[in-house]
Write a protein that holds these residues in place. Structure first.
Motif, PDB file in Angstrom:
ATOM      1  N   CYS A   1     137.839  -7.676 -28.595  1.00  0.00           N
ATOM      2  CA  CYS A   1     136.687  -7.586 -27.696  1.00  0.00           C
ATOM      3  C   CYS A   1     135.463  -8.043 -28.480  1.00  0.00           C
ATOM      4  N   ASP A   2     134.432  -8.416 -27.772  1.00  0.00           N
ATOM      5  CA  ASP A   2     133.195  -8.864 -28.403  1.00  0.00           C
ATOM      6  C   ASP A   2     132.275  -7.656 -28.567  1.00  0.00           C
ATOM      7  N   LEU A   3     132.146  -7.172 -29.813  1.00  0.00           N
ATOM      8  CA  LEU A   3     131.353  -5.975 -30.070  1.00  0.00           C
ATOM      9  C   LEU A   3     129.875  -6.173 -29.767  1.00  0.00           C
ATOM     10  N   ASP A   4     129.371  -7.398 -29.956  1.00  0.00           N
ATOM     11  CA  ASP A   4     127.963  -7.656 -29.641  1.00  0.00           C
ATOM     12  C   ASP A   4     127.688  -7.512 -28.148  1.00  0.00           C
ATOM     13  N   VAL A   5     128.679  -7.816 -27.338  1.00  0.00           N
ATOM     14  CA  VAL A   5     128.546  -7.648 -25.889  1.00  0.00           C
ATOM     15  C   VAL A   5     128.761  -6.182 -25.515  1.00  0.00           C
ATOM     16  N   LEU A   6     129.773  -5.563 -26.115  1.00  0.00           N
ATOM     17  CA  LEU A   6     130.150  -4.193 -25.761  1.00  0.00           C
ATOM     18  C   LEU A   6     129.070  -3.169 -26.092  1.00  0.00           C
ATOM     19  N   ILE A   7     128.528  -3.230 -27.300  1.00  0.00           N
ATOM     20  CA  ILE A   7     127.674  -2.143 -27.797  1.00  0.00           C
ATOM     21  C   ILE A   7     126.219  -2.377 -27.428  1.00  0.00           C
ATOM     22  N   GLU A   8     125.681  -1.439 -26.681  1.00  0.00           N
ATOM     23  CA  GLU A   8     124.258  -1.456 -26.334  1.00  0.00           C
ATOM     24  C   GLU A   8     123.442  -0.767 -27.425  1.00  0.00           C
ATOM     25  N   SER A   9     123.954   0.365 -27.919  1.00  0.00           N
ATOM     26  CA  SER A   9     123.319   1.066 -29.027  1.00  0.00           C
ATOM     27  C   SER A   9     124.327   1.988 -29.695  1.00  0.00           C
ATOM     28  N   ILE A  10     124.013   2.380 -30.926  1.00  0.00           N
ATOM     29  CA  ILE A  10     124.881   3.235 -31.730  1.00  0.00           C
ATOM     30  C   ILE A  10     124.085   4.470 -32.130  1.00  0.00           C
ATOM     31  N   TYR A  11     124.680   5.632 -31.900  1.00  0.00           N
ATOM     32  CA  TYR A  11     124.043   6.899 -32.254  1.00  0.00           C
ATOM     33  C   TYR A  11     124.935   7.669 -33.217  1.00  0.00           C
ATOM     34  N   VAL A  12     124.314   8.388 -34.132  1.00  0.00           N
ATOM     35  CA  VAL A  12     125.061   9.356 -34.930  1.00  0.00           C
ATOM     36  C   VAL A  12     124.757  10.740 -34.382  1.00  0.00           C
ATOM     37  N   SER A  13     125.643  11.653 -34.656  1.00  0.00           N
ATOM     38  CA  SER A  13     125.533  13.018 -34.170  1.00  0.00           C
ATOM     39  C   SER A  13     124.168  13.622 -34.481  1.00  0.00           C
ATOM     40  N   PRO A  14     123.670  14.472 -33.582  1.00  0.00           N
ATOM     41  CA  PRO A  14     122.400  15.133 -33.864  1.00  0.00           C
ATOM     42  C   PRO A  14     122.476  16.012 -35.108  1.00  0.00           C
ATOM     43  N   ALA A  15     123.681  16.438 -35.487  1.00  0.00           N
ATOM     44  CA  ALA A  15     123.860  17.290 -36.666  1.00  0.00           C
ATOM     45  C   ALA A  15     124.183  16.492 -37.930  1.00  0.00           C
ATOM     46  N   ALA A  16     124.223  15.178 -37.823  1.00  0.00           N
ATOM     47  CA  ALA A  16     124.597  14.342 -38.979  1.00  0.00           C
ATOM     48  C   ALA A  16     123.494  14.344 -40.038  1.00  0.00           C
ATOM     49  N   PRO A  17     123.887  14.426 -41.308  1.00  0.00           N
ATOM     50  CA  PRO A  17     122.892  14.327 -42.379  1.00  0.00           C
ATOM     51  C   PRO A  17     122.379  12.890 -42.507  1.00  0.00           C
TER      52      PRO A  17
END
Length: 172
Positions: free
Chosen positions: A125-141
């Motif tokens: 799949c084309d990741l540039d097309v698929l991903i709108e944004s990337i988030y890490v967990s609110p509890a992530a350091p």
């Protein structure tokens, strides 16, 4: 059930939570230690990414089969003891789940493999097309967000990794 026993082992499933906003319950369920990521996308982006010609072969592991098509559907949460399930196609069985999982609000994309699959399989799949944004967990350091940003940069995905703010104090 007999026909399904040969069908299910060939189904490759990608599951997505459908909601307008982030869900703290989903972060708690799937990233208990705070070291999880979430990809924001849309059903349209998912379809476009699976239909795209993937130019960078190094970014996606090769697939052992050529998927002719994929199936996309919202999961129907069923009380198997009381509900009658009448699928319009055999693929509809891939989007039925027990009622007790209704909180997941799931969308599934399915691709069928020619051979049974053990342990998963990569689908181009084309990741540039698929991903709108990337988030890490609110509890992530902080170091975790930096590590994810490093992986994103290494694979040429041109976007910043965001920290979910769901555990921040509200303005009011």
């Amino acid at each position: 059930r007999g026909a399904l026993s040969g069908f299910r082992p060939r189904a490759l499933i990608s599951c997505w939570h459908v909601a307008e906003y982030e869900s703290m319950a989903m972060w708690d369920l799937y990233a208990q230690a705070g070291n999880g990521i979430a990809l924001r996308s849309t059903a349209e982006r998912l379809v476009q990414s699976l239909n795209a010609d993937v130019a960078n072969a190094d970014a996606v592991a090769p697939v052992a089969f050529e998927p002719a098509a994929f199936y996309l559907g919202l999961v129907r949460y069923v009380d198997y003891e009381n509900d009658v399930v009448v699928p319009s196609t055999a693929l509809d069985y891939l989007t039925c789940k027990r009622k007790s999982f209704e909180h997941e609000r799931e969308l599934r994309a399915a691709v069928l493999s020619v051979e049974p699959v053990v342990g998963g399989q990569n689908v181009a799949c084309d990741l540039d097309v698929l991903i709108e944004s990337i988030y890490v967990s609110p509890a992530a350091p902080v170091w975790f967000r930096s590590a994810v940003q490093g992986v994103v940069a290494r694979y040429g995905i041109g976007m910043s990794v965001l920290q979910s703010d769901l555990d921040q104090d509200p303005l009011l």
